[in-house]
Design a protein around this motif. Structure first.
Motif, PDB file in Angstrom:
ATOM      1  N   LEU A 182     123.112  51.435  54.880  1.00  0.00           N
ATOM      2  CA  LEU A 182     122.323  50.286  54.439  1.00  0.00           C
ATOM      3  C   LEU A 182     120.855  50.606  54.701  1.00  0.00           C
ATOM      4  N   LYS A 183     120.070  50.690  53.630  1.00  0.00           N
ATOM      5  CA  LYS A 183     118.665  51.070  53.788  1.00  0.00           C
ATOM      6  C   LYS A 183     117.857  50.631  52.577  1.00  0.00           C
ATOM      7  N   PRO A 184     116.569  50.411  52.750  1.00  0.00           N
ATOM      8  CA  PRO A 184     115.916  50.160  54.038  1.00  0.00           C
ATOM      9  C   PRO A 184     116.240  48.757  54.541  1.00  0.00           C
ATOM     10  N   LEU A 185     116.159  48.566  55.843  1.00  0.00           N
ATOM     11  CA  LEU A 185     116.388  47.252  56.422  1.00  0.00           C
ATOM     12  C   LEU A 185     115.145  46.389  56.215  1.00  0.00           C
ATOM     13  N   VAL A 186     115.360  45.149  55.776  1.00  0.00           N
ATOM     14  CA  VAL A 186     114.248  44.252  55.436  1.00  0.00           C
ATOM     15  C   VAL A 186     114.456  42.911  56.129  1.00  0.00           C
ATOM     16  N   PRO A 187     113.382  42.132  56.345  1.00  0.00           N
ATOM     17  CA  PRO A 187     113.488  40.852  57.066  1.00  0.00           C
ATOM     18  C   PRO A 187     113.896  39.671  56.198  1.00  0.00           C
ATOM     19  N   SER A 188     114.689  39.894  55.168  1.00  0.00           N
ATOM     20  CA  SER A 188     115.194  38.808  54.328  1.00  0.00           C
ATOM     21  C   SER A 188     116.627  39.133  53.932  1.00  0.00           C
ATOM     22  N   PHE A 189     117.441  38.088  53.759  1.00  0.00           N
ATOM     23  CA  PHE A 189     118.848  38.297  53.457  1.00  0.00           C
ATOM     24  C   PHE A 189     119.024  39.052  52.154  1.00  0.00           C
ATOM     25  N   PRO A 190     120.009  39.973  52.103  1.00  0.00           N
ATOM     26  CA  PRO A 190     120.999  40.306  53.144  1.00  0.00           C
ATOM     27  C   PRO A 190     120.522  41.330  54.165  1.00  0.00           C
ATOM     28  N   CYS A 191     119.220  41.463  54.330  1.00  0.00           N
ATOM     29  CA  CYS A 191     118.582  42.316  55.350  1.00  0.00           C
ATOM     30  C   CYS A 191     118.662  43.807  55.040  1.00  0.00           C
ATOM     31  N   PHE A 192     119.021  44.159  53.826  1.00  0.00           N
ATOM     32  CA  PHE A 192     118.959  45.551  53.375  1.00  0.00           C
ATOM     33  C   PHE A 192     118.767  45.536  51.864  1.00  0.00           C
TER      34      PHE A 192
END
Length: 256
Positions: A182-192
């Motif tokens: 899972l990439k990149p991780l982001v600060p909004s759902f679903p966080c990737f």
């Protein structure tokens, strides 16, 4: 003359395949062992070294590899959700297969290809452990060990040249070690933003295949050929470092 030769060629091919299937099936029945005995069940402490070594491939990854964590909770979760996952997965599979079938039916002049039955059965997959990697990148890497001895019922009806044939897949067994990133991780759902999928080793796939009610996989030599072909094709598409990429962020936002 050319048309007549073509018709005779198709007729000869059909008759040859039919005769070959019938002869192969009866040869398999004739040479099948009849002196089948029940296996001897003993405690592990009573087994010899050779018997213990033969059991090693069946031992879960979390037992023989300290990097793998035990995730029985995930197996129980999937077990409870399986009736709903079965319907959801089958529905998605039909939607994905629909344009592919439409393209190939026109290409090969097939009248229609339809799913008569499509169910994954009542037996869910088992997760035998999971390895999670820690990196300095904004990503999450997981390698779950999956084994599935299912009882699906997948029946496809093919109509072509005025002939209707049924193909049924039963008794499916799959063993695989995928890598899910899972990439990149982001600060909004679903966080990737993306899901990357690849296989770390060639999967084991075993199944029964019935054509017009006859077990095609019982034909001598065909079983090994199909097994090797499936492993090779899957490896060519998904074996690491090859990756299947799926973007999920846009779909999630549109659904919300």
């Amino acid at each position: 003359m050319g048309v007549f030769s073509t018709v005779l060629g198709f007729f000869g091919f059909g008759v040859g395949v039919t005769i070959g299937l019938v002869i192969g099936y009866f040869l398999f029945i004739y040479f099948q062992h009849t002196d089948v005995k029940h296996p001897l069940i003993r405690p592990i402490v009573e087994l010899d070294t050779k018997s213990l070594e033969s059991m090693l491939p069946e031992i879960p990854h979390w037992v023989k590899n300290p990097d793998f964590d035990r995730i029985d909770w995930l197996t129980k979760f999937v077990e409870h959700m399986w009736p709903y996952l079965d319907k959801a997965v089958c529905k998605t599979a039909k939607e994905i297969a629909k344009p592919i079938i439409a393209e190939n039916t026109a290409k090969y002049k097939i009248d229609s290809v339809e799913f008569e039955t499509l169910t994954l059965g009542s037996l869910p997959p088992v997760f035998q452990g999971m390895k999670v990697y820690t990196t300095d990148e904004q990503e999450l890497i997981m390698e779950p060990s999956i084994k599935w001895a299912g009882n699906p019922n997948i029946t496809i009806i093919v109509k072509a040249f005025g002939i209707k044939a049924s193909v049924q897949v039963i008794d499916l067994q799959v063993s695989a070690l995928p890598r899910i990133t899972l990439k990149p991780l982001v600060p909004s759902f679903p966080c990737f933003a993306k899901i990357l999928f690849s296989l770390m080793e060639k999967p084991h796939v075993d199944f029964g295949l019935k054509l017009l009610g006859a077990d095609v996989m019982a034909i001598p030599g065909l079983y090994v050929f199909v097994q090797d072909m499936i492993k090779t094709q899957i490896a060519n598409m998904y074996l690491w470092p090859k990756v299947l990429e799926s973007t999920k962020e846009a779909r999630w936002n549109s659904a919300c």
